[in-house]
Write a protein that holds these residues in place. Structure first.
Motif, short mmCIF file in Angstrom:
data_model
loop_
_atom_site.label_atom_id
_atom_site.label_comp_id
_atom_site.label_asym_id
_atom_site.label_seq_id
_atom_site.Cartn_x
_atom_site.Cartn_y
_atom_site.Cartn_z
N ALA A 167 4.41 -6.13 -1.55
CA ALA A 167 5.52 -6.57 -2.41
C ALA A 167 5.08 -6.57 -3.88
O ALA A 167 5.83 -6.13 -4.77
CB ALA A 167 5.97 -7.97 -2.00
N LEU A 168 3.87 -7.02 -4.14
CA LEU A 168 3.38 -7.05 -5.52
C LEU A 168 3.18 -5.63 -6.06
O LEU A 168 3.43 -5.37 -7.24
CB LEU A 168 2.06 -7.82 -5.60
N ALA A 169 2.74 -4.72 -5.20
CA ALA A 169 2.55 -3.34 -5.65
C ALA A 169 3.88 -2.76 -6.15
O ALA A 169 3.95 -2.13 -7.21
CB ALA A 169 2.00 -2.48 -4.51
N MET A 170 4.94 -3.02 -5.40
CA MET A 170 6.27 -2.53 -5.82
C MET A 170 6.70 -3.20 -7.11
O MET A 170 7.30 -2.57 -7.99
CB MET A 170 7.30 -2.80 -4.71
N THR A 171 6.40 -4.48 -7.23
CA THR A 171 6.81 -5.24 -8.41
C THR A 171 6.04 -4.79 -9.64
O THR A 171 6.62 -4.57 -10.71
CB THR A 171 6.56 -6.75 -8.18
N LEU A 172 4.72 -4.64 -9.49
CA LEU A 172 3.86 -4.31 -10.63
C LEU A 172 4.16 -2.93 -11.20
O LEU A 172 3.93 -2.66 -12.37
CB LEU A 172 2.39 -4.38 -10.21
N GLN A 173 4.67 -2.02 -10.36
CA GLN A 173 4.87 -0.66 -10.86
C GLN A 173 6.33 -0.38 -11.23
O GLN A 173 6.65 0.70 -11.70
CB GLN A 173 4.40 0.36 -9.85
N HIS A 174 7.22 -1.33 -11.01
CA HIS A 174 8.64 -1.08 -11.27
C HIS A 174 8.90 -1.02 -12.77
O HIS A 174 8.53 -1.92 -13.51
CB HIS A 174 9.49 -2.17 -10.63
N ALA A 175 9.58 0.05 -13.18
CA ALA A 175 9.76 0.28 -14.62
C ALA A 175 10.71 -0.72 -15.26
O ALA A 175 10.67 -0.93 -16.46
CB ALA A 175 10.28 1.70 -14.85
N LEU A 227 5.59 9.08 2.21
CA LEU A 227 6.91 8.62 1.77
C LEU A 227 7.40 9.35 0.53
O LEU A 227 8.59 9.42 0.29
CB LEU A 227 6.87 7.11 1.49
N GLY A 228 6.49 9.85 -0.27
CA GLY A 228 6.90 10.54 -1.50
C GLY A 228 5.88 11.61 -1.83
O GLY A 228 5.22 12.16 -0.95
N ARG A 229 5.74 11.87 -3.11
CA ARG A 229 4.81 12.91 -3.53
C ARG A 229 3.38 12.38 -3.71
O ARG A 229 2.49 13.10 -4.12
CB ARG A 229 5.29 13.53 -4.84
N VAL A 234 1.06 4.76 -8.22
CA VAL A 234 -0.07 3.90 -7.88
C VAL A 234 0.25 3.08 -6.63
O VAL A 234 -0.59 2.87 -5.76
CB VAL A 234 -0.41 2.96 -9.08
N GLY A 235 1.52 2.68 -6.51
CA GLY A 235 1.94 1.88 -5.35
C GLY A 235 1.83 2.66 -4.06
O GLY A 235 1.38 2.15 -3.04
N GLU A 236 2.25 3.91 -4.09
CA GLU A 236 2.19 4.72 -2.87
C GLU A 236 0.74 4.98 -2.48
O GLU A 236 0.39 4.95 -1.30
CB GLU A 236 2.94 6.05 -3.07
N LEU A 281 10.96 2.20 -3.75
CA LEU A 281 10.24 1.23 -4.60
C LEU A 281 8.73 1.41 -4.53
O LEU A 281 8.01 1.08 -5.48
CB LEU A 281 10.62 -0.20 -4.20
N ILE A 282 8.23 1.94 -3.41
CA ILE A 282 6.78 2.12 -3.31
C ILE A 282 6.35 3.47 -3.91
O ILE A 282 5.22 3.62 -4.35
CB ILE A 282 6.28 1.97 -1.85
N THR A 283 7.28 4.43 -3.94
CA THR A 283 6.88 5.76 -4.43
C THR A 283 7.24 5.98 -5.89
O THR A 283 6.61 6.81 -6.56
CB THR A 283 7.55 6.89 -3.61
N ARG A 284 8.24 5.28 -6.38
CA ARG A 284 8.66 5.49 -7.77
C ARG A 284 8.03 4.42 -8.64
O ARG A 284 7.98 3.27 -8.27
CB ARG A 284 10.17 5.41 -7.90
N GLY A 285 7.58 4.83 -9.81
CA GLY A 285 6.99 3.84 -10.70
C GLY A 285 5.74 4.39 -11.31
O GLY A 285 5.55 5.60 -11.42
N ARG A 286 4.88 3.48 -11.68
CA ARG A 286 3.67 3.81 -12.43
C ARG A 286 2.91 4.98 -11.79
O ARG A 286 2.52 4.93 -10.63
CB ARG A 286 2.81 2.55 -12.44
N GLN A 287 2.68 6.03 -12.53
CA GLN A 287 2.07 7.23 -11.98
C GLN A 287 0.55 7.23 -12.11
O GLN A 287 -0.13 8.00 -11.48
CB GLN A 287 2.62 8.47 -12.70
N ARG A 288 0.06 6.41 -13.00
CA ARG A 288 -1.39 6.36 -13.16
C ARG A 288 -1.73 4.97 -13.67
O ARG A 288 -0.85 4.26 -14.15
CB ARG A 288 -1.86 7.42 -14.15
N ASN A 289 -2.99 4.61 -13.53
CA ASN A 289 -3.32 3.24 -13.90
C ASN A 289 -3.88 3.11 -15.31
O ASN A 289 -4.45 2.08 -15.67
CB ASN A 289 -4.25 2.60 -12.87
#
Ligand code: CA
Length: 359
Positions: A44-52, A216-218, A222-224, A286-294
Protein backbone atom coordinates in the motif's frame (compact mmCIF):
# COMPACT_ATOMS: atom_id res chain seq x y z
CA UNK A 1 -13.18 -8.04 19.92
CA UNK A 2 -15.53 -8.12 22.93
CA UNK A 3 -19.19 -7.92 21.91
CA UNK A 4 -19.66 -4.67 23.84
CA UNK A 5 -16.78 -3.01 21.99
CA UNK A 6 -18.05 -4.24 18.66
CA UNK A 7 -21.46 -2.77 19.40
CA UNK A 8 -19.87 0.53 20.35
CA UNK A 9 -18.02 0.54 17.06
CA UNK A 10 -21.11 -0.21 15.07
CA UNK A 11 -23.18 2.28 17.04
CA UNK A 12 -20.64 5.01 16.44
CA UNK A 13 -20.28 4.23 12.78
CA UNK A 14 -24.03 4.11 12.26
CA UNK A 15 -24.19 7.81 13.06
CA UNK A 16 -21.92 8.46 10.11
CA UNK A 17 -23.63 6.27 7.60
CA UNK A 18 -25.81 9.01 6.20
CA UNK A 19 -22.91 11.12 5.05
CA UNK A 20 -21.28 10.53 1.68
CA UNK A 21 -17.55 9.74 1.54
CA UNK A 22 -15.70 13.04 1.96
CA UNK A 23 -12.36 11.82 0.71
CA UNK A 24 -10.69 11.94 -2.65
CA UNK A 25 -7.34 12.95 -4.01
CA UNK A 26 -8.90 15.86 -5.84
CA UNK A 27 -11.06 17.44 -3.16
CA UNK A 28 -8.67 16.73 -0.30
CA UNK A 29 -5.17 16.05 -1.50
CA UNK A 30 -3.35 15.85 1.84
CA UNK A 31 -2.82 12.37 3.19
CA UNK A 32 -1.34 11.01 6.41
CA UNK A 33 -0.71 7.25 6.54
CA UNK A 34 -0.60 5.37 9.82
CA UNK A 35 0.99 1.94 9.35
CA UNK A 36 2.25 -1.06 11.30
CA UNK A 37 4.63 -2.11 8.54
CA UNK A 38 3.16 -5.47 7.54
CA UNK A 39 3.73 -6.88 4.05
CA UNK A 40 0.41 -5.49 2.81
CA UNK A 41 1.29 -2.12 4.36
CA UNK A 42 4.48 -2.07 2.29
CA UNK A 43 2.56 -2.68 -0.92
CA UNK A 44 0.00 0.00 0.00
CA UNK A 45 2.83 2.40 0.84
CA UNK A 46 4.61 1.62 -2.42
CA UNK A 47 1.52 2.69 -4.36
CA UNK A 48 1.15 5.78 -2.18
CA UNK A 49 4.80 6.85 -2.34
CA UNK A 50 4.94 6.70 -6.13
CA UNK A 51 1.54 8.24 -6.94
CA UNK A 52 1.98 11.47 -8.86
CA UNK A 53 -1.10 13.18 -7.49
CA UNK A 54 -1.30 12.05 -3.88
CA UNK A 55 0.08 14.66 -1.51
CA UNK A 56 1.52 12.44 1.16
CA UNK A 57 2.36 14.70 4.09
CA UNK A 58 3.39 12.22 6.78
CA UNK A 59 3.74 8.56 7.72
CA UNK A 60 3.37 7.36 11.31
CA UNK A 61 4.63 3.88 12.21
CA UNK A 62 2.58 2.34 15.01
CA UNK A 63 3.30 -0.99 16.69
CA UNK A 64 1.14 -3.83 15.41
CA UNK A 65 2.30 -6.39 12.86
CA UNK A 66 5.84 -5.15 13.51
CA UNK A 67 7.13 -3.61 16.70
CA UNK A 68 7.48 0.16 16.61
CA UNK A 69 11.26 0.42 16.42
CA UNK A 70 11.63 -2.37 13.90
CA UNK A 71 8.70 -1.07 11.88
CA UNK A 72 9.93 2.50 11.62
CA UNK A 73 13.35 1.25 10.52
CA UNK A 74 11.67 -0.81 7.81
CA UNK A 75 9.58 2.11 6.58
CA UNK A 76 12.72 4.27 6.46
CA UNK A 77 14.20 1.75 4.04
CA UNK A 78 11.08 1.82 1.88
CA UNK A 79 10.80 5.63 1.88
CA UNK A 80 14.47 5.85 0.97
CA UNK A 81 14.00 3.41 -1.89
CA UNK A 82 11.30 5.66 -3.34
CA UNK A 83 13.44 8.72 -2.64
CA UNK A 84 10.61 10.30 -0.67
CA UNK A 85 12.42 11.86 2.24
CA UNK A 86 10.24 14.90 1.64
CA UNK A 87 7.55 12.92 3.50
CA UNK A 88 7.76 13.41 7.29
CA UNK A 89 8.25 10.01 8.89
CA UNK A 90 7.32 9.61 12.57
CA UNK A 91 7.66 6.79 15.06
CA UNK A 92 4.29 6.07 16.68
CA UNK A 93 3.57 6.42 20.36
CA UNK A 94 5.08 3.90 22.75
CA UNK A 95 1.86 3.88 24.76
CA UNK A 96 0.86 0.30 24.00
CA UNK A 97 1.66 -2.25 26.70
CA UNK A 98 0.01 -5.13 24.88
CA UNK A 99 1.97 -8.30 24.19
CA UNK A 100 3.08 -8.72 20.59
CA UNK A 101 0.59 -10.48 18.31
CA UNK A 102 1.52 -14.14 17.59
CA UNK A 103 2.48 -13.37 14.00
CA UNK A 104 4.97 -10.60 14.83
CA UNK A 105 8.14 -12.67 14.58
CA UNK A 106 7.28 -13.97 11.12
CA UNK A 107 6.01 -10.55 9.96
CA UNK A 108 9.22 -8.82 11.03
CA UNK A 109 11.39 -11.47 9.43
CA UNK A 110 9.54 -11.50 6.09
CA UNK A 111 9.26 -7.73 5.82
CA UNK A 112 12.97 -7.42 6.55
CA UNK A 113 13.74 -9.85 3.71
CA UNK A 114 12.11 -7.81 0.96
CA UNK A 115 13.44 -4.37 1.82
CA UNK A 116 16.68 -2.73 0.70
CA UNK A 117 19.58 -2.49 3.12
CA UNK A 118 19.16 -0.43 6.31
CA UNK A 119 19.75 3.30 6.04
CA UNK A 120 20.86 5.76 8.73
CA UNK A 121 17.75 6.72 10.75
CA UNK A 122 15.90 9.83 9.63
CA UNK A 123 12.53 9.44 11.34
CA UNK A 124 11.20 11.86 13.90
CA UNK A 125 10.06 11.05 17.42
CA UNK A 126 6.33 10.65 17.95
CA UNK A 127 4.47 13.96 17.95
CA UNK A 128 0.71 14.61 17.83
CA UNK A 129 1.43 17.18 15.15
CA UNK A 130 2.21 14.32 12.75
CA UNK A 131 -1.54 14.26 12.03
CA UNK A 132 -1.88 18.02 11.73
CA UNK A 133 -1.13 19.45 8.32
CA UNK A 134 -0.98 23.22 8.04
CA UNK A 135 -3.69 24.96 6.03
CA UNK A 136 -5.36 21.85 4.67
CA UNK A 137 -7.44 19.16 6.28
CA UNK A 138 -5.93 15.71 6.05
CA UNK A 139 -7.35 12.31 5.41
CA UNK A 140 -5.79 9.80 7.80
CA UNK A 141 -5.38 6.39 6.19
CA UNK A 142 -5.03 3.87 9.00
CA UNK A 143 -3.31 0.60 8.03
CA UNK A 144 -2.50 -0.48 11.59
CA UNK A 145 -3.86 -0.15 15.14
CA UNK A 146 -5.34 3.21 16.19
CA UNK A 147 -2.94 3.58 19.14
CA UNK A 148 -0.90 6.53 17.87
CA UNK A 149 -3.83 8.44 16.40
CA UNK A 150 -5.71 8.10 19.69
CA UNK A 151 -2.66 9.24 21.68
CA UNK A 152 -2.38 12.30 19.43
CA UNK A 153 -6.08 13.16 19.86
CA UNK A 154 -5.81 12.78 23.64
CA UNK A 155 -2.73 15.02 23.77
CA UNK A 156 -4.09 17.64 21.38
CA UNK A 157 -7.89 17.45 21.03
CA UNK A 158 -7.74 20.42 18.65
CA UNK A 159 -6.14 18.13 16.06
CA UNK A 160 -9.61 16.97 15.11
CA UNK A 161 -10.17 20.28 13.35
CA UNK A 162 -7.35 19.42 10.95
CA UNK A 163 -8.62 15.95 10.08
CA UNK A 164 -11.27 15.57 7.39
CA UNK A 165 -11.85 11.86 7.88
CA UNK A 166 -10.31 8.60 8.94
CA UNK A 167 -10.18 5.59 6.61
CA UNK A 168 -9.36 2.33 8.36
CA UNK A 169 -8.27 -0.84 6.57
CA UNK A 170 -10.28 -3.83 7.72
CA UNK A 171 -13.73 -4.79 8.98
CA UNK A 172 -15.14 -3.83 12.39
CA UNK A 173 -13.67 -6.94 14.06
CA UNK A 174 -10.35 -6.77 12.20
CA UNK A 175 -6.91 -6.51 13.76
CA UNK A 176 -6.53 -2.77 13.19
CA UNK A 177 -9.64 -1.93 15.23
CA UNK A 178 -9.53 -4.73 17.79
CA UNK A 179 -5.85 -4.46 18.71
CA UNK A 180 -6.40 -1.42 20.94
CA UNK A 181 -10.04 -1.02 22.09
CA UNK A 182 -9.26 2.05 24.23
CA UNK A 183 -7.73 3.77 21.23
CA UNK A 184 -10.77 2.88 19.16
CA UNK A 185 -13.00 4.42 21.80
CA UNK A 186 -10.94 7.64 21.84
CA UNK A 187 -11.07 7.97 18.07
CA UNK A 188 -14.77 7.20 18.01
CA UNK A 189 -15.49 9.81 20.68
CA UNK A 190 -13.62 12.44 18.69
CA UNK A 191 -16.64 12.53 16.41
CA UNK A 192 -14.46 12.41 13.31
CA UNK A 193 -15.95 10.58 10.33
CA UNK A 194 -14.65 7.00 10.19
CA UNK A 195 -15.01 4.69 7.23
CA UNK A 196 -13.87 1.09 7.15
CA UNK A 197 -12.66 -0.61 3.99
CA UNK A 198 -13.16 -4.35 4.38
CA UNK A 199 -12.04 -7.11 2.06
CA UNK A 200 -14.55 -9.48 0.50
CA UNK A 201 -14.64 -11.99 -2.36
CA UNK A 202 -13.89 -9.22 -4.86
CA UNK A 203 -10.61 -8.49 -3.06
CA UNK A 204 -9.14 -11.95 -3.83
CA UNK A 205 -5.58 -11.94 -5.11
CA UNK A 206 -5.04 -13.85 -8.36
CA UNK A 207 -4.11 -17.48 -7.66
CA UNK A 208 -1.39 -17.20 -10.33
CA UNK A 209 0.55 -15.07 -7.85
CA UNK A 210 1.15 -18.25 -5.82
CA UNK A 211 3.45 -19.52 -8.53
CA UNK A 212 5.39 -16.43 -9.55
CA UNK A 213 5.49 -12.67 -9.49
CA UNK A 214 2.94 -11.29 -11.95
CA UNK A 215 3.80 -9.17 -14.95
CA UNK A 216 1.43 -6.27 -14.46
CA UNK A 217 3.02 -3.54 -16.55
CA UNK A 218 6.22 -2.65 -18.32
CA UNK A 219 8.22 -3.12 -15.15
CA UNK A 220 9.38 0.47 -15.14
CA UNK A 221 7.87 1.91 -11.97
CA UNK A 222 9.66 1.65 -8.65
CA UNK A 223 6.47 0.22 -7.15
CA UNK A 224 6.18 -2.56 -9.70
CA UNK A 225 9.85 -3.45 -9.26
CA UNK A 226 9.30 -3.59 -5.51
CA UNK A 227 6.24 -5.86 -5.82
CA UNK A 228 8.14 -8.13 -8.21
CA UNK A 229 10.98 -8.40 -5.73
CA UNK A 230 8.56 -9.10 -2.90
CA UNK A 231 6.81 -11.87 -4.83
CA UNK A 232 10.04 -13.37 -6.14
CA UNK A 233 10.71 -14.83 -2.69
CA UNK A 234 8.76 -18.10 -2.38
CA UNK A 235 8.34 -17.82 1.38
CA UNK A 236 7.12 -14.23 1.20
CA UNK A 237 4.82 -15.16 -1.68
CA UNK A 238 3.34 -17.99 0.36
CA UNK A 239 2.58 -15.59 3.18
CA UNK A 240 1.39 -12.68 1.04
CA UNK A 241 -0.73 -14.67 -1.40
CA UNK A 242 -1.77 -17.90 0.37
CA UNK A 243 -2.02 -16.93 4.02
CA UNK A 244 -3.50 -13.55 3.16
CA UNK A 245 -5.47 -14.41 -0.02
CA UNK A 246 -7.23 -11.04 -0.21
CA UNK A 247 -6.01 -7.48 -0.59
CA UNK A 248 -6.30 -5.87 2.83
CA UNK A 249 -4.42 -2.68 3.67
CA UNK A 250 -3.92 -2.06 -0.06
CA UNK A 251 -7.70 -1.81 -0.44
CA UNK A 252 -7.89 1.24 1.79
CA UNK A 253 -5.55 3.12 -0.53
CA UNK A 254 -7.51 1.95 -3.58
CA UNK A 255 -10.65 3.27 -1.88
CA UNK A 256 -8.95 6.58 -1.12
CA UNK A 257 -7.98 7.04 -4.75
CA UNK A 258 -11.38 6.05 -6.12
CA UNK A 259 -14.37 4.71 -4.23
CA UNK A 260 -16.25 3.73 -7.40
CA UNK A 261 -15.41 -0.02 -7.33
CA UNK A 262 -16.63 -0.21 -3.71
CA UNK A 263 -20.06 -0.45 -2.17
CA UNK A 264 -21.35 0.10 1.33
CA UNK A 265 -21.87 -3.34 2.82
CA UNK A 266 -24.38 -2.23 5.45
CA UNK A 267 -25.58 0.91 7.16
CA UNK A 268 -22.47 1.22 9.28
CA UNK A 269 -19.85 2.96 7.21
CA UNK A 270 -18.18 -0.28 6.07
CA UNK A 271 -17.21 -0.47 2.42
CA UNK A 272 -16.09 -3.51 0.43
CA UNK A 273 -15.07 -3.90 -3.20
CA UNK A 274 -17.92 -5.04 -5.40
CA UNK A 275 -16.10 -5.76 -8.63
CA UNK A 276 -13.06 -8.04 -8.66
CA UNK A 277 -12.06 -7.08 -12.18
CA UNK A 278 -12.17 -3.36 -11.39
CA UNK A 279 -10.19 -3.85 -8.18
CA UNK A 280 -7.46 -5.83 -9.95
CA UNK A 281 -7.27 -3.27 -12.74
CA UNK A 282 -6.94 -0.42 -10.25
CA UNK A 283 -4.33 -2.32 -8.24
CA UNK A 284 -2.30 -2.97 -11.41
CA UNK A 285 -2.59 0.67 -12.42
CA UNK A 286 -1.48 2.01 -9.05
CA UNK A 287 1.48 -0.35 -8.70
CA UNK A 288 2.72 0.07 -12.27
CA UNK A 289 2.14 3.78 -12.86
CA UNK A 290 4.16 6.35 -11.03
CA UNK A 291 7.74 7.03 -10.12
CA UNK A 292 9.95 5.53 -12.82
CA UNK A 293 13.24 5.81 -11.03
CA UNK A 294 14.39 6.51 -7.54
CA UNK A 295 16.46 9.57 -8.37
CA UNK A 296 14.93 12.94 -9.18
CA UNK A 297 15.19 14.13 -12.77
CA UNK A 298 14.29 17.74 -13.51
CA UNK A 299 10.51 18.02 -13.15
CA UNK A 300 9.88 14.28 -12.93
CA UNK A 301 8.08 14.37 -9.61
CA UNK A 302 6.43 17.74 -9.75
CA UNK A 303 3.15 18.92 -11.17
CA UNK A 304 3.67 21.31 -14.06
CA UNK A 305 1.35 24.33 -13.82
CA UNK A 306 -1.00 24.86 -16.77
CA UNK A 307 0.22 28.45 -16.93
CA UNK A 308 3.61 27.23 -18.10
CA UNK A 309 2.13 25.58 -21.18
CA UNK A 310 0.77 27.19 -24.32
CA UNK A 311 -2.92 26.35 -24.90
CA UNK A 312 -2.15 24.15 -27.91
CA UNK A 313 0.46 22.27 -25.86
CA UNK A 314 -2.04 21.78 -23.04
CA UNK A 315 -4.42 20.09 -25.48
CA UNK A 316 -1.58 18.01 -26.87
CA UNK A 317 -0.56 17.01 -23.35
CA UNK A 318 -4.08 15.76 -22.63
CA UNK A 319 -4.07 13.70 -25.82
CA UNK A 320 -0.65 12.19 -25.03
CA UNK A 321 -1.63 11.37 -21.45
CA UNK A 322 -4.82 9.71 -22.61
CA UNK A 323 -3.11 7.65 -25.27
CA UNK A 324 0.33 6.80 -23.89
CA UNK A 325 0.51 7.97 -20.30
CA UNK A 326 2.78 10.12 -18.20
CA UNK A 327 6.05 8.52 -19.24
CA UNK A 328 5.48 9.46 -22.88
CA UNK A 329 4.42 12.99 -21.92
CA UNK A 330 7.56 13.44 -19.88
CA UNK A 331 9.72 12.27 -22.80
CA UNK A 332 8.02 14.80 -25.06
CA UNK A 333 8.57 17.49 -22.47
CA UNK A 334 12.28 16.80 -22.32
CA UNK A 335 12.71 16.79 -26.08
CA UNK A 336 10.48 19.69 -27.04
CA UNK A 337 10.51 23.38 -26.25
CA UNK A 338 6.89 23.60 -25.17
CA UNK A 339 6.85 26.02 -22.25
CA UNK A 340 5.68 29.58 -22.59
CA UNK A 341 7.49 32.63 -21.26
CA UNK A 342 4.53 33.86 -19.22
CA UNK A 343 4.72 33.25 -15.51
CA UNK A 344 2.09 30.94 -14.01
CA UNK A 345 -0.76 32.65 -12.21
CA UNK A 346 -1.37 31.65 -8.59
CA UNK A 347 -4.56 29.81 -9.54
CA UNK A 348 -3.02 27.89 -12.40
CA UNK A 349 0.08 27.17 -10.36
CA UNK A 350 -2.02 25.35 -7.80
CA UNK A 351 -3.40 22.89 -10.31
CA UNK A 352 -1.95 19.51 -11.14
CA UNK A 353 0.01 19.88 -14.34
CA UNK A 354 0.60 16.17 -14.76
CA UNK A 355 -2.87 15.15 -13.79
CA UNK A 356 -4.36 12.49 -15.98
CA UNK A 357 -8.07 12.99 -16.72
CA UNK A 358 -10.17 11.00 -14.23
CA UNK A 359 -11.94 8.20 -15.98
CA1 CA B 1 -1.18 -3.15 8.54
Amino acid sequence: MPVKTALLVLGGLALLAASAPAHGIDDNPVLVVDTDAGLDDLVALAMTLQHARVKLAAIVVTEGACGRERGVGYVERLVDRFNRRDVALYAGTDGSSRPPPPFRASAERLVGKVLPDPVPPFHRAFAPGAYGVARRKATVLVLGPLTSLAAALRAEPGLRDGIAEILVAGPAGGFNLSRDPEALETVRKSGLPIELVAPGPAAAKPTAWREAAPKLGRGTSVGEAFLAQLLADAEVRRHYVEKLPVLYDELAFLFYVDAAPFARTDGNGVFAPRDRKAVRARFAELITRGRQRNTRVVLADRALPDGMLRPDVRARREAILRKNGEEEWFSVLLLTRCTSTSAPTPSSASRWGFARPRS
